[in-house]
Every structure is written in structure tokens, then in C-alpha cells.
Motif scaffolding. Structure first.
Motif, PDB file in Angstrom:
ATOM      1  N   ASP A  78       0.827  -1.210   0.000  1.00 25.57           N
ATOM      2  CA  ASP A  78       0.000   0.000   0.000  1.00 25.57           C
ATOM      3  C   ASP A  78       0.858   1.255   0.000  1.00 25.57           C
ATOM      4  N   MET A  79       1.975   1.199   0.705  1.00 27.58           N
ATOM      5  CA  MET A  79       2.868   2.348   0.728  1.00 27.58           C
ATOM      6  C   MET A  79       3.449   2.601  -0.663  1.00 27.58           C
ATOM      7  N   TYR A 209      -8.521   7.577   2.841  1.00 25.14           N
ATOM      8  CA  TYR A 209      -8.975   6.508   3.741  1.00 25.14           C
ATOM      9  C   TYR A 209      -9.547   5.403   2.867  1.00 25.14           C
ATOM     10  N   ASN A 210      -9.002   4.175   2.977  1.00 19.87           N
ATOM     11  CA  ASN A 210      -9.453   3.094   2.098  1.00 19.87           C
ATOM     12  C   ASN A 210     -10.332   2.081   2.807  1.00 19.87           C
ATOM     13  N   GLY A 211     -10.778   2.404   4.017  1.00 12.74           N
ATOM     14  CA  GLY A 211     -11.624   1.485   4.758  1.00 12.74           C
ATOM     15  C   GLY A 211     -13.070   1.510   4.302  1.00 12.74           C
ATOM     16  N   SER A 212     -13.856   0.616   4.886  1.00 10.10           N
ATOM     17  CA  SER A 212     -15.263   0.488   4.497  1.00 10.10           C
ATOM     18  C   SER A 212     -16.229   0.913   5.593  1.00 10.10           C
ATOM     19  N   ASN A 213     -15.714   1.372   6.733  1.00 10.52           N
ATOM     20  CA  ASN A 213     -16.587   1.778   7.825  1.00 10.52           C
ATOM     21  C   ASN A 213     -17.328   3.070   7.459  1.00 10.52           C
ATOM     22  N   GLU A 214     -18.636   2.998   7.406  1.00  8.67           N
ATOM     23  CA  GLU A 214     -19.444   4.126   6.949  1.00  8.67           C
ATOM     24  C   GLU A 214     -19.360   5.324   7.893  1.00  8.67           C
ATOM     25  N   ILE A 215     -19.259   5.055   9.188  1.00 13.20           N
ATOM     26  CA  ILE A 215     -19.163   6.157  10.157  1.00 13.20           C
ATOM     27  C   ILE A 215     -17.847   6.900   9.971  1.00 13.20           C
ATOM     28  N   THR A 216     -16.762   6.142   9.738  1.00 16.42           N
ATOM     29  CA  THR A 216     -15.456   6.765   9.531  1.00 16.42           C
ATOM     30  C   THR A 216     -15.440   7.556   8.226  1.00 16.42           C
ATOM     31  N   LYS A 217     -16.065   7.016   7.183  1.00 17.54           N
ATOM     32  CA  LYS A 217     -16.154   7.749   5.917  1.00 17.54           C
ATOM     33  C   LYS A 217     -16.861   9.090   6.120  1.00 17.54           C
ATOM     34  N   LEU A 239     -11.951   8.400  -0.936  1.00 21.20           N
ATOM     35  CA  LEU A 239     -12.580   7.352  -0.151  1.00 21.20           C
ATOM     36  C   LEU A 239     -13.008   6.213  -1.067  1.00 21.20           C
ATOM     37  N   TYR A 240     -13.349   5.099  -0.481  1.00 19.47           N
ATOM     38  CA  TYR A 240     -13.890   3.991  -1.261  1.00 19.47           C
ATOM     39  C   TYR A 240     -15.412   4.007  -1.208  1.00 19.47           C
ATOM     40  N   ASP A 241     -16.025   4.052  -2.382  1.00 19.71           N
ATOM     41  CA  ASP A 241     -17.467   3.871  -2.534  1.00 19.71           C
ATOM     42  C   ASP A 241     -18.272   4.778  -1.606  1.00 19.71           C
ATOM     43  N   LEU A 259      -7.606   0.198  -4.669  1.00 29.39           N
ATOM     44  CA  LEU A 259      -7.110   1.219  -5.596  1.00 29.39           C
ATOM     45  C   LEU A 259      -7.137   2.627  -5.011  1.00 29.39           C
ATOM     46  N   VAL A 260      -7.641   2.769  -3.786  1.00 32.47           N
ATOM     47  CA  VAL A 260      -7.780   4.098  -3.182  1.00 32.47           C
ATOM     48  C   VAL A 260      -6.434   4.787  -3.053  1.00 32.47           C
ATOM     49  N   TYR A 261      -5.418   4.065  -2.575  1.00 34.91           N
ATOM     50  CA  TYR A 261      -4.126   4.703  -2.347  1.00 34.91           C
ATOM     51  C   TYR A 261      -3.454   5.109  -3.654  1.00 34.91           C
ATOM     52  N   TRP A 262      -3.634   4.311  -4.694  1.00 37.21           N
ATOM     53  CA  TRP A 262      -3.073   4.707  -6.000  1.00 37.21           C
ATOM     54  C   TRP A 262      -3.773   5.969  -6.494  1.00 37.21           C
ATOM     55  N   VAL A 263      -5.099   6.023  -6.383  1.00 36.09           N
ATOM     56  CA  VAL A 263      -5.842   7.204  -6.821  1.00 36.09           C
ATOM     57  C   VAL A 263      -5.401   8.426  -6.019  1.00 36.09           C
TER      58      VAL A 263
END
Length: 430
Positions: A78-79, A209-217, A239-241, A259-263
Motif C-alpha cells: 500500500d505504501m 482513507y481506504n476502509g469500508s466503515n461508513e461512520i469513519t467515511k 474514499l472507497y465507494d 485502488l484508493v491509495y493509487w488514486v
């Protein structure tokens, strides 16, 4: 940058600073600031907790000391995605844990950082072949020698990139002292709040942020909106989605979270005169980008940043953000990330120019305002040379005295340039 900043409805601001509005025209310096800077929080099993700044060159050469793994290790994937196109990363370690340690006789060795990676450290103490009574104290990370120093007593040993030494008295030989007890904790929910509080003190182009937690997004979205719209700090968040953000400051990657980190890296590294549309993904993940045409259309209409596959390669479909609710004062131009990069650069660079050279230093008279206008004009001419904007002239900018003696009001008409994306061709056969 000054304490004040953001947008304005009326000329009633209290703090000194630059207040800048961007609106679309209703339809029927100065140098460009540095780009390529990302701010991201990650869970790791080695490395300093909190925020640290890592340059691309440092990551390539010092990855093991910084993060516990070689640059090419799969743990650094990821780095590597981030640094493919980014120049600098403000990295916040979100999680802690326990430090690995070992005690043998007079000597206690403790891992420099908390985390399970510390359990892979081993210390060997062997008699020095040249000096009687002295020992070579070798630090191994995995199978590789990371540090070696010669001493007679514990007190003579100095901390290295991986461990610290404590105790007192003479050293004794030991074939292999394996550190144990290192643990990696999962980041608590409050870690992201702490990360964003730390991020507020940094300068960057992209937050990720590449996580899926909706609250964090949602936390990231609210932070981004506040910083952009109220504080005047212009960056975008990837963000993702999360196209539901419906905001020009949020990029919603819809193809895959990997792909979030590349974007993020590609977005940060893109110049104000560059678009990511049709750019080849040159990272290491394999995303499923084979969708129906109707699915791509739906994704674009919903504000998703998507990839498509051509000749076995992933490419960016369109370089867009999540804004889909267009208004007369914020039309579809604002959904283009290239346009937003231009506008954000103008906001950041003009505010920095004003704070650095004019705020509290230049008289608010005709001469001072003409100097400011000339600098802003020169900056825009630089943007024109780069093909970031077009047809900008001195008549497109006015600099006037505001409601109070300290106020300066700037109005400008700017036309950002975007990349070609659609070809409409009519062929007449005779």
C-alpha cells in the motif's frame, strides 16, 4: 497562512486572512504551490505512533528502519501504491501495542516501537576477535544484520533504529536473544478523530482513507467539507465507494478499495494542467473493471471514480469527484478533478501570496492594491502558460478597497482548461 480564511457572504470577517468564493457564471506570485503531498492514517506493526513525514526517497532507502520491512516486502504494498506518484506522505500510525523486549543478565533490550514486528528482532553478543574483554553486539531483524557495535559494558551501548539498551555492568556472550511480547493493537475508533486533528496542522493536497466503515467515511467527509468550505484549506479526500458525499472535495473510488491509495497518489501528483482520465493504472493490485456500458454510465452519473479495462490494462474512466447535484453557482465543471485542482491551487496560492507578502505589510491604498493585482495577474499568466486556464487578461481581475480600511476585495473571472474526453464527429460522404 494566516489564521483567517474560507468563504464569505458579506464583508464581516474578524480574523485577518484571505476569503475567496468560487462560483460558476450562470449559463442559458508568485509560484505555484507544491503538489504531490498526501496525508493518510494507517495501521502498522512497526513504526512511530502519531504523525511523521516521509519523502519518496526516504521510503525507498529507509523503509525497514521506518516501517520494519524492506521496500519490496508485501507489507509495503500500500505504501508503494501511494508513492508511485506522490512525492511526500504525512503518515499517521493509528494503532499502538506493546514493545517486544528481552533481558539477559545485566542487559535489557527493548524494541524501539510497539508492534508484533519487534518479535522478529534478535540480539547476538559475541567476543570481539581484536580486543579482549569486549563484545560485538549485533542486532538482527529477521535474518539480516541491522546494526553492530562493540562494547565492554552495557552502559556503552547506544540505541539504534530498532532497539534500545538498558542496564549496567559487563556484557556476557549470548548466542541469540530473541525479543518477545511485542503486540499490534487494532486502531480504536477514536484513532481517526485523533488523526484528523493532527492532519489539520499539516499542508497536503490529498487525504485518503481506504476502509469500508461508513461512520469513519462520514467523519472524513465532514472534516473535508469543514476545512474546504469554512477554513479555506483546499484539499481533496479519496474514499472507497462514498459517492453519497456529493461534493467536489470528495473522490469516491468505485472499482475496488485496494485502488484508493493509487488514486490518492495519482491525484496528489497530478499537475493543475493534467487530467487522470484514461491514465494507465501502474500499481500492483488487480481490480475487476469489466462492467457493462450501462453500469459505467450509472457509475459516472452517481459520481464514482471508475476504472475500465483495455488490452489487459486498467485505465481511469473519468477523472471526476462525487459532485452530482449541480446548481447555477456550481455547475458540472466542478465535478472535474482537473478543474478543482486549478481552483484549489488558485485559492491556496493566492492566499499564501497575500499572507506572506501583503498581510500587515502593505498599505491598503491604490499603490498597494495595484501591486497585489500585478502579482495575482502574473500568477494567472503562469497558469495560462501551463494551459491550466485560458484567455485571462488584466480586465478579468479587479482589486478594490473593502468596507473597512483593512479590507481588500478581489474579483476575478477565470476559465479553467479541462482535458479532451469526448469526440463528436460528423462525416459527410459525397
Amino acid at each position: 497562512m494566516a489564521a483567517g480564511g474560507g468563504t464569505f457572504l458579506v464583508q464581516n470577517k474578524v480574523l485577518p486572512g484571505a476569503y475567496i468564493n468560487f462560483v460558476s457564471r450562470p449559463r442559458a506570485m508568485s509560484n505555484l504551490g507544491e503538489r504531490g503531498v498526501i496525508c493518510v492514517g494507517m495501521e502498522m506493526d512497526w513504526g512511530r505512533e502519531g504523525m511523521q513525514t516521509v519523502e519518496a526517497a526516504d521510503f525507498r532507502t529507509d523503509s525497514k528502519a521506518l516501517f520494519g520491512y524492506d521496500y519490496l516486502d508485501d507489507k509495503m504494498k500500500d505504501m508503494r501504491e501511494l508513492f508511485l506518484h506522490a512525492k511526500k506522505v504525512h503518515l499517521y500510525r493509528l494503532n499502538g501495542g506493546e514493545k517486544a523486549a528481552v533481558t539477559e543478565g545485566n542487559l535489557t533490550v527493548t524494541a524501539k516501537y510497539a508492534g508484533a514486528r519487534g518479535n522478529d528482532i534478535c540480539i547476538a553478543i559475541v567476543a570481539n576477535v581484536d580486543e579482549e574483554g569486549k563484545f560485538d553486539v549485533e542486532t538482527y531483524l529477521g535474518a539480516e544484520l541491522a546494526d553492530s557495535q562493540t562494547a565492554e559494558n552495557v552502559e556503552e551501548l547506544t540505541e539504534n533504529d530498532y532497539v534500545s539498551f538498558s542496564g549496567a555492568g559487563p556484557l556476557t556472550a549470548a548466542a541469540g536473544l530473541h525479543l518477545t511480547g511485542g503486540t499490534t493493537e487494532t486502531a480504536a475508533g477514536s484513532a481517526y478523530t485523533d488523526f484528523l486533528a493532527a492532519a489539520e496542522a499539516e499542508d497536503f493536497n490529498v487525504l485518503a482513507y481506504n476502509g469500508s466503515n461508513e461512520i469513519t467515511k462520514k467523519l472524513f467527509v465532514n472534516f473535508t467539507k469543514r476545512m474546504r468550505d469554512e477554513e479555506g484549506v483546499k484539499f481533496v479526500t479519496v474514499l472507497y465507494d462514498y459517492a453519497a458525499a456529493d461534493h467536489e472535495g470528495i473522490i469516491s473510488v468505485g472499482t475496488a478499495s485496494e485502488l484508493v491509495y493509487w488514486v490518492a497518489g495519482a491525484t496528489a501528483g497530478a499537475g493543475v494542467n493534467e487530467s487522470l482520465t484514461n491514465m494507465i493504472y501502474d500499481g500492483e493490485y488487480e481490480g475487476n473493471a469489466k462492467l457493462k456500458k450501462s453500469e459505467y454510465i450509472k457509475g459516472i452519473q452517481e459520481g464514482q471514480f471508475l476504472f475500465y479495462e483495455e488490452d489487459g490494462k486498467l485505465r481511469v474512466l473519468r477523472d471526476i469527484n462525487s459532485l452530482t447535484s449541480f446548481e447555477t453557482t456550481k455547475n458540472s465543471d466542478f465535478s472535474s478533478n482537473r478543474v478543482v485542482r486549478v481552483l484549489d491551487s488558485i485559492a491556496n496560492d493566492v492566499a499564501n501570496l497575500f499572507s506572506k507578502y501583503y498581510l500587515g505589510k502593505q498599505s491598503n491604498n491604490a499603490n498597494g492594491r495595484n501591486l497585489l493585482k500585478a502579482e495575482i495577474l502574473a500568477y494567472h499568466e503562469e497558469l495560462m502558460q501551463m494551459e491550466a486556464i485560458e484567455t485571462f487578461t488584466a480586465e478579468d481581475i479587479t482589486v478594490e478597497k473593502g468596507a473597512e480600511k483593512q479590507d481588500v476585495v478581489v474579483y476575478e473571472n477565470v476559465q479553467p482548461v479541462d482535458a479532451m474526453e469526448k469526440l463528436y464527429m460528423k462525416v459527410e460522404v459525397v
